[in-house]
Design a protein around this motif. Structure first.
Motif, PDB file in Angstrom:
ATOM      1  N   LYS A 183       0.850  -1.179   0.000  1.00 39.72           N
ATOM      2  CA  LYS A 183       0.000   0.000   0.000  1.00 39.72           C
ATOM      3  C   LYS A 183       0.889   1.234   0.000  1.00 39.72           C
ATOM      4  N   TYR A 184       0.423   2.299  -0.680  1.00 43.22           N
ATOM      5  CA  TYR A 184       1.238   3.493  -0.835  1.00 43.22           C
ATOM      6  C   TYR A 184       1.196   4.374   0.406  1.00 43.22           C
ATOM      7  N   THR A 185       2.302   5.064   0.640  1.00 39.33           N
ATOM      8  CA  THR A 185       2.379   6.099   1.661  1.00 39.33           C
ATOM      9  C   THR A 185       2.551   7.430   0.946  1.00 39.33           C
ATOM     10  N   MET A 186       1.741   8.419   1.327  1.00 36.79           N
ATOM     11  CA  MET A 186       1.761   9.727   0.668  1.00 36.79           C
ATOM     12  C   MET A 186       1.692  10.833   1.705  1.00 36.79           C
ATOM     13  N   GLY A 187       2.415  11.899   1.460  1.00 37.22           N
ATOM     14  CA  GLY A 187       2.465  12.999   2.404  1.00 37.22           C
ATOM     15  C   GLY A 187       1.130  13.700   2.564  1.00 37.22           C
ATOM     16  N   LYS A 188       0.837  14.089   3.802  1.00 38.33           N
ATOM     17  CA  LYS A 188      -0.365  14.854   4.160  1.00 38.33           C
ATOM     18  C   LYS A 188      -1.654  14.115   3.829  1.00 38.33           C
ATOM     19  N   MET A 189      -1.587  12.813   3.842  1.00 41.32           N
ATOM     20  CA  MET A 189      -2.783  11.980   3.766  1.00 41.32           C
ATOM     21  C   MET A 189      -2.459  10.638   4.398  1.00 41.32           C
ATOM     22  N   GLU A 190      -3.494   9.838   4.650  1.00 39.92           N
ATOM     23  CA  GLU A 190      -3.298   8.578   5.377  1.00 39.92           C
ATOM     24  C   GLU A 190      -3.996   7.435   4.673  1.00 39.92           C
ATOM     25  N   THR A 191      -3.289   6.316   4.514  1.00 43.50           N
ATOM     26  CA  THR A 191      -3.890   5.066   4.052  1.00 43.50           C
ATOM     27  C   THR A 191      -3.816   4.060   5.193  1.00 43.50           C
ATOM     28  N   GLN A 192      -4.598   3.005   5.078  1.00 43.01           N
ATOM     29  CA  GLN A 192      -4.717   2.047   6.179  1.00 43.01           C
ATOM     30  C   GLN A 192      -4.507   0.634   5.675  1.00 43.01           C
ATOM     31  N   LEU A 193      -3.834  -0.184   6.485  1.00 37.80           N
ATOM     32  CA  LEU A 193      -3.567  -1.569   6.109  1.00 37.80           C
ATOM     33  C   LEU A 193      -3.607  -2.443   7.356  1.00 37.80           C
ATOM     34  N   TYR A 194      -4.440  -3.499   7.314  1.00 38.45           N
ATOM     35  CA  TYR A 194      -4.500  -4.469   8.405  1.00 38.45           C
ATOM     36  C   TYR A 194      -3.639  -5.674   8.052  1.00 38.45           C
ATOM     37  N   LEU A 195      -2.769  -6.084   8.989  1.00 39.39           N
ATOM     38  CA  LEU A 195      -1.966  -7.287   8.826  1.00 39.39           C
ATOM     39  C   LEU A 195      -2.013  -8.109  10.107  1.00 39.39           C
ATOM     40  N   VAL A 196      -1.889  -9.430   9.962  1.00 38.25           N
ATOM     41  CA  VAL A 196      -1.837 -10.341  11.099  1.00 38.25           C
ATOM     42  C   VAL A 196      -0.767 -11.382  10.823  1.00 38.25           C
ATOM     43  N   ALA A 197       0.061 -11.680  11.827  1.00 38.52           N
ATOM     44  CA  ALA A 197       1.033 -12.769  11.735  1.00 38.52           C
ATOM     45  C   ALA A 197       0.505 -13.958  12.534  1.00 38.52           C
ATOM     46  N   ASP A 198       0.466 -15.132  11.916  1.00 32.86           N
ATOM     47  CA  ASP A 198      -0.080 -16.318  12.571  1.00 32.86           C
ATOM     48  C   ASP A 198       0.775 -16.800  13.728  1.00 32.86           C
ATOM     49  N   HIS A 273       2.295  13.640  10.017  1.00 33.23           N
ATOM     50  CA  HIS A 273       2.464  13.921   8.594  1.00 33.23           C
ATOM     51  C   HIS A 273       1.212  13.614   7.777  1.00 33.23           C
ATOM     52  N   ALA A 274       0.249  12.898   8.356  1.00 36.32           N
ATOM     53  CA  ALA A 274      -1.005  12.629   7.654  1.00 36.32           C
ATOM     54  C   ALA A 274      -1.950  13.817   7.705  1.00 36.32           C
ATOM     55  N   ASP A 275      -1.689  14.763   8.577  1.00 36.59           N
ATOM     56  CA  ASP A 275      -2.523  15.959   8.709  1.00 36.59           C
ATOM     57  C   ASP A 275      -2.264  16.876   7.509  1.00 36.59           C
ATOM     58  N   PRO A 276      -3.312  17.256   6.763  1.00 42.21           N
ATOM     59  CA  PRO A 276      -3.112  18.143   5.598  1.00 42.21           C
ATOM     60  C   PRO A 276      -2.448  19.462   5.950  1.00 42.21           C
ATOM     61  N   ASP A 277      -2.566  19.902   7.202  1.00 43.24           N
ATOM     62  CA  ASP A 277      -1.986  21.171   7.624  1.00 43.24           C
ATOM     63  C   ASP A 277      -0.615  21.012   8.287  1.00 43.24           C
TER      64      ASP A 277
END
Length: 330
Positions: A183-198, A273-277
């Motif tokens: 999943k991409y990481t971009m400045g002043k915005m947020e993406t989300q990713l769920y992961l689990v290790a067995d 850094h996810a805050d637009p301001d």
């Protein structure tokens, strides 16, 4: 005999060329969590359809070439004028449409399912970890535990991890192939990713989005631990790791390679850094690898426009010696 030797040599050469990029460890096909398993099942489903298409196409190709080859008895054969076949047109138009549908439906269902906590873990409280990418390192912040790591992240087994992804500089791609997709990481915005290790283990992660000269070395480790070991690691970090200062953090964001670091607080205390301001932390004058090093724009939201002069850090350069607490959690 010469023809057979030539054919064998050609087949050997083609095999070497085709297989030269294959590694012995295909991590994607060895999933260590439910998210990665869902992706592997989707890949296998696609491979089945691809194999079916290849077998049918090459089978028809061989059959047609053999059946309609030139022979002594049909050497002067002239085929009659053809105006097309409605039946054949419908068949070879409908079949690709059906294949696309067969691939699209499970793909869409899987992609939407991956946006939520994996099935079977709905009643397990997730751990939130903020991931901040920078050229060329990964910064992991644990807001609930109040700690921060660089270039490694420890997680407990059988626990959903809610990764909140952003970037302090250019766009990067967060990928742990043994546990899930990228999943991409971009400045002043947020993406989300769920992961689990067995189960406990060490899993390799990296940036898969080209973002400059240091891209190839932008790697990190995910260390899955038992809950007891994870809790003990948190306790040890809180007791022994140094505090991260704002000045030190601004040094970390300069375009460098670093070793592992551990701190007993997070940069979220003063910047998200996810805050637009949020202020910009780019350092274009430090990218000196392409002849033209870029222009420096002094925007109003640039962190260097602060009123206090002690925030000017351009005389300091991080050499990546790992000073600042090296707790790997192993």
């Amino acid at each position: 005999m010469k023809f057979r030797k030539l054919l064998f040599s050609a087949a050997t050469l083609i095999s070497v060329l085709l297989l030269s990029g294959c590694g012995y460890n295909m991590v994607v096909f060895e999933p260590q969590g439910p998210v990665a398993r869902s992706i592997m099942e989707l890949i296998n489903w696609s491979l089945i359809w691809m194999a079916l298409v290849v077998v049918v196409v090459f089978g028809l190709f061989g059959y047609i070439v053999w059946k309609y080859r030139e022979k002594p008895e049909n050497k002067d054969y002239e085929p009659p004028e053809e105006h097309g076949s409605m039946v054949l047109e419908v068949i070879w138009t409908a079949i690709p449409i059906l294949i696309v549908i067969a691939l699209t439906i499970p793909t869409v269902k899987t992609l939407y399912a991956l946006e939520d906590v994996p099935p079977g873990y709905e009643n397990v409280k997730p751990i939130t970890i903020h991931v901040t990418s920078a050229d060329w390192k990964w910064i992991f912040s644990y807001p609930e535990q109040g700690i921060e790591t660089v270039n490694y992240v420890n997680i407990p087994e059988d626990t959903p991890i809610d990764f909140k992804l952003t970037s302090a500089s250019t766009m990067q791609s967060f990928w742990v192939p043994a546990l899930g997709g990228q999943k991409y990481t971009m400045g002043k915005m947020e993406t989300q990713l769920y992961l689990v290790a067995d189960h406990p283990g060490s899993y390799f992660g990296r940036n898969t989005n080209f973002n400059g000269r240091g891209y190839a070395g932008m790697e990190f480790e995910v260390q899955a631990q038992t809950r007891e070991d994870f809790d003990q690691w948190i306790k040890d970090v809180k007791e022994t790791a140094p505090k991260l200062t704002e000045r030190k953090y601004e040094e970390l964001l300069e375009p460098t390679h670093l070793g592992r670091m551990t701190f007993s607080n997070t940069h979220l205390e003063w910047v998200d850094h996810a805050d637009p301001d949020s202020p910009s932390y780019t350092n274009p004058e430090l990218y000196r690898y392409h002849g033209y090093q870029g222009r420096v724009f002094e925007e109003e939201d640039n962190y260097r426009n602060k009123t206090n002069d002690d925030k000017n850090l351009h005389e300091h350069h991080v050499e990546g010696d790992g000073n600042g607490g090296e707790h790997s959690g192993h």
